[in-house]
Design an enzyme around this catalytic site. Structure first.
Site, short mmCIF file in Angstrom:
data_model
loop_
_atom_site.label_atom_id
_atom_site.label_comp_id
_atom_site.label_asym_id
_atom_site.label_seq_id
_atom_site.Cartn_x
_atom_site.Cartn_y
_atom_site.Cartn_z
N LYS A 42 0.81 -1.20 0.00
CA LYS A 42 0.00 0.00 0.00
C LYS A 42 0.85 1.26 0.00
CE LYS A 42 -3.33 -2.29 3.05
NZ LYS A 42 -3.88 -2.27 4.44
N GLY A 43 2.12 1.12 0.45
CA GLY A 43 2.95 2.29 0.70
C GLY A 43 3.14 3.24 -0.48
N ASP A 99 7.45 3.57 -1.74
CA ASP A 99 7.73 4.63 -0.77
C ASP A 99 9.14 4.53 -0.22
OD1 ASP A 99 7.16 2.28 0.58
OD2 ASP A 99 5.74 3.16 1.99
N ASP A 102 14.44 -0.49 1.57
CA ASP A 102 15.01 -0.77 2.88
C ASP A 102 16.03 -1.92 2.71
OD1 ASP A 102 15.34 -1.13 5.62
OD2 ASP A 102 13.25 -1.23 6.10
N ASP A 158 3.85 3.45 6.91
CA ASP A 158 2.97 3.18 8.05
C ASP A 158 3.71 2.59 9.24
OD1 ASP A 158 3.47 0.61 6.75
OD2 ASP A 158 1.94 -0.18 8.09
#
Ligand code: PRP
Length: 185
Positions: A42-43, A99, A102, A158
């Site tokens: 969803k990011g 988004d 990482d 989030d």
């Protein structure tokens, strides 16, 4: 919600300015060639909605949903694909948006899958790059900002599915997720 943020790393204005510049760069690089902007759910949903309006050329949008984190603050390392695009990808040029980059596991898995499905050109664009956390060999073609190894939320990012709607990116107070500043998203 704003009270849960210890400090703002990137303001709404800084994000919008950077996205405008990324949009110009992408439009120049693709130079009118057919393109699918594919956001990771969803990011990546906030990022795609702003970036697509800053790329002045015809393009398609699509979505893919991998997930490895659930409600945890640390990655399980297993990247699972929950939703895959229905459209034919053979011969397509795809720019995957997310988004944050990482450990790199998610983007690596997704780009490999898209190539396996026949996409001829798969590039990547992330708003945030947290280089300190990289585990696999994965770099994005376009990066909005590099970020230190803090637990960041907002603008799609989030914690336990909350804070995605913050218009800026900030560091979450540790009492909100039960960790120290060095722990990460
Ligand atoms: C987050 C983020 C990236 C991914 C990055 O997604 O949006 O997709 O983790 O992590 P990696 O580089 O270590 O693989 P998450 O799985 O939390 O799902 P979400 O987008 O629904 O929040």
């Amino acid at each position: 919600m704003n009270n849960d943020i210890r400090r703002i790393l990137f303001t709404e204005e800084q994000i919008q300015e950077r996205i405008a510049s990324l949009g110009r760069e992408i439009a120049e690089d693709y130079d009118g060639d057919a393109l699918i902007l594919m956001a990771m759910l969803k990011g990546g949903v906030v990022f795609i909605s702003d970036l697509m309006r800053r790329i002045p050329m015809k393009l398609d949008i699509d979505f893919i949903q991998p997930s490895s984190y659930g409600n945890q603050t640390e990655s399980t390392g297993i990247v699972d694909i929950r939703l895959f695009p229905e459209a034919e990808l053979k011969g397509k040029r795809i720019l995957v948006l997310d988004d944050i980059l990482d450990t790199g596991r998610t983007l690596l898995k997704v780009t490999n899958l898209l190539r396996e499905r026949g996409a001829t050109d798969v590039r990547t664009c992330v708003l945030l790059d947290k280089k300190a956390r990289r585990i696999v060999n994965m770099e994005a073609d376009y990066v909005g900002f590099e970020v230190p190894d803090y637990f960041v939320v907002g603008y799609g990012l989030d914690f336990a599915d909350k804070y995605r709607n913050l218009p800026y990116i900030g560091v979450l107070r540790e009492e909100c997720y039960g960790g120290g500043e060095e722990e990460t998203s």
